[in-house]
Design a protein around this motif. Structure first.
Motif, PDB file in Angstrom:
ATOM      1  N   MET A   1       0.851  -1.204   0.000  1.00  0.00           N
ATOM      2  CA  MET A   1       0.000   0.000   0.000  1.00  0.00           C
ATOM      3  C   MET A   1       0.882   1.247   0.000  1.00  0.00           C
ATOM      4  SD  MET A   1      -3.300   0.338  -0.078  1.00  0.00           S
ATOM      5  CE  MET A   1      -3.818  -1.237   0.579  1.00  0.00           C
ATOM      6  N   ALA A   2       0.578   2.170  -0.910  1.00  0.00           N
ATOM      7  CA  ALA A   2       1.344   3.417  -0.998  1.00  0.00           C
ATOM      8  C   ALA A   2       0.515   4.573  -0.441  1.00  0.00           C
ATOM      9  CB  ALA A   2       1.710   3.708  -2.447  1.00  0.00           C
ATOM     10  N   THR A   3       1.195   5.548   0.091  1.00  0.00           N
ATOM     11  CA  THR A   3       0.531   6.749   0.590  1.00  0.00           C
ATOM     12  C   THR A   3       1.138   7.966  -0.080  1.00  0.00           C
ATOM     13  OG1 THR A   3       0.147   5.716   2.739  1.00  0.00           O
ATOM     14  CG2 THR A   3      -0.029   8.110   2.629  1.00  0.00           C
ATOM     15  N   LYS A   4       0.289   8.895  -0.491  1.00  0.00           N
ATOM     16  CA  LYS A   4       0.773  10.085  -1.184  1.00  0.00           C
ATOM     17  C   LYS A   4      -0.106  11.273  -0.825  1.00  0.00           C
ATOM     18  CE  LYS A   4       3.077  12.320  -4.487  1.00  0.00           C
ATOM     19  NZ  LYS A   4       4.534  12.547  -4.431  1.00  0.00           N
ATOM     20  N   THR A   5       0.531  12.412  -0.599  1.00  0.00           N
ATOM     21  CA  THR A   5      -0.234  13.651  -0.396  1.00  0.00           C
ATOM     22  C   THR A   5      -0.099  14.512  -1.642  1.00  0.00           C
ATOM     23  OG1 THR A   5       0.097  13.638   2.003  1.00  0.00           O
ATOM     24  CG2 THR A   5      -0.489  15.737   0.985  1.00  0.00           C
ATOM     25  N   LEU A   6      -1.222  14.815  -2.268  1.00  0.00           N
ATOM     26  CA  LEU A   6      -1.229  15.636  -3.473  1.00  0.00           C
ATOM     27  C   LEU A   6      -1.574  17.071  -3.118  1.00  0.00           C
ATOM     28  CD1 LEU A   6      -3.381  13.192  -5.627  1.00  0.00           C
ATOM     29  CD2 LEU A   6      -0.903  13.538  -5.832  1.00  0.00           C
ATOM     30  N   ASN A   7      -0.914  18.017  -3.777  1.00  0.00           N
ATOM     31  CA  ASN A   7      -1.299  19.416  -3.658  1.00  0.00           C
ATOM     32  C   ASN A   7      -2.319  19.726  -4.753  1.00  0.00           C
ATOM     33  OD1 ASN A   7       0.552  20.452  -1.529  1.00  0.00           O
ATOM     34  ND2 ASN A   7       2.078  19.653  -2.960  1.00  0.00           N
ATOM     35  N   VAL A   8      -3.511  20.129  -4.343  1.00  0.00           N
ATOM     36  CA  VAL A   8      -4.591  20.344  -5.304  1.00  0.00           C
ATOM     37  C   VAL A   8      -5.136  21.761  -5.164  1.00  0.00           C
ATOM     38  CG1 VAL A   8      -6.850  19.539  -6.094  1.00  0.00           C
ATOM     39  CG2 VAL A   8      -5.199  17.903  -5.193  1.00  0.00           C
ATOM     40  N   GLN A   9      -5.173  22.468  -6.283  1.00  0.00           N
ATOM     41  CA  GLN A   9      -5.678  23.837  -6.272  1.00  0.00           C
ATOM     42  C   GLN A   9      -7.092  23.899  -6.836  1.00  0.00           C
ATOM     43  OE1 GLN A   9      -2.575  25.898  -8.482  1.00  0.00           O
ATOM     44  NE2 GLN A   9      -1.598  26.503  -6.567  1.00  0.00           N
ATOM     45  N   GLY A  10      -7.914  24.770  -6.258  1.00  0.00           N
ATOM     46  CA  GLY A  10      -9.266  24.986  -6.773  1.00  0.00           C
ATOM     47  C   GLY A  10     -10.355  24.375  -5.919  1.00  0.00           C
ATOM     48  N   MET A  11      -9.974  23.644  -4.888  1.00  0.00           N
ATOM     49  CA  MET A  11     -10.986  23.064  -3.989  1.00  0.00           C
ATOM     50  C   MET A  11     -11.448  24.177  -3.049  1.00  0.00           C
ATOM     51  SD  MET A  11      -9.160  19.415  -3.011  1.00  0.00           S
ATOM     52  CE  MET A  11      -7.914  20.245  -1.982  1.00  0.00           C
ATOM     53  N   SER A  12     -12.736  24.473  -3.080  1.00  0.00           N
ATOM     54  CA  SER A  12     -13.172  25.663  -2.353  1.00  0.00           C
ATOM     55  C   SER A  12     -14.291  25.440  -1.356  1.00  0.00           C
ATOM     56  CB  SER A  12     -13.604  26.741  -3.347  1.00  0.00           C
ATOM     57  OG  SER A  12     -14.602  26.232  -4.212  1.00  0.00           O
ATOM     58  N   CYS A  13     -14.963  24.302  -1.414  1.00  0.00           N
ATOM     59  CA  CYS A  13     -16.120  24.155  -0.535  1.00  0.00           C
ATOM     60  C   CYS A  13     -16.418  22.675  -0.276  1.00  0.00           C
ATOM     61  CB  CYS A  13     -17.352  24.835  -1.129  1.00  0.00           C
ATOM     62  SG  CYS A  13     -18.031  23.968  -2.551  1.00  0.00           S
ATOM     63  N   GLY A  14     -17.424  22.442   0.541  1.00  0.00           N
ATOM     64  CA  GLY A  14     -17.795  21.077   0.888  1.00  0.00           C
ATOM     65  C   GLY A  14     -18.204  20.239  -0.309  1.00  0.00           C
TER      66      GLY A  14
END
Lengths: 68, 68
Positions: A1-14
């Motif tokens: 199992m691999a784990t990764k944290t992605l940086n994501v732009q544009g997420m603004s709300c629920g």
């Protein structure tokens, strides 16, 4: 199992959280997905034998977000 | 038919637009609803004999937005 944290732009709300967690979570091989809205980050754990990180980033990008 | 422009805070993305336009648009008596995301405004035309402005603002507030 691999784990990764992605940086994501544009997420603004629920809605964005639900959309990404729902869609990525349905990918075969993805174990967990957690969006951190304030930080603009998405934590994913996945089985790299079943799904590529590229498939995960593409899924997010297809929903209109930018993965850095 | 009455027309009103509401100032709404917290609308941040396309999901918010769809959510508000869909939900308000389904209210009996509402003729048209158009969200202007950049301006933080919602234009509504409605039959004031069938629906109160209060019902419209409450519908938006129940979705988690602030109507000024």
């Amino acid at each position: 199992m691999a784990t990764k944290t992605l940086n994501v732009q544009g997420m603004s709300c629920g809605h964005c959280v639900n959309s990404i967690e729902g869609s990525v979570g349905e990918l075969n091989g993805v174990e967990t997905v957690k969006v951190h809205l304030q930080d603009g980050k998405v934590d994913v754990t996945f089985d790299s034998k079943k799904v590529d990180l590229k498939d995960i980033t593409e899924n997010i990008e297809e929903q209109g977000y930018d993965v850095a």
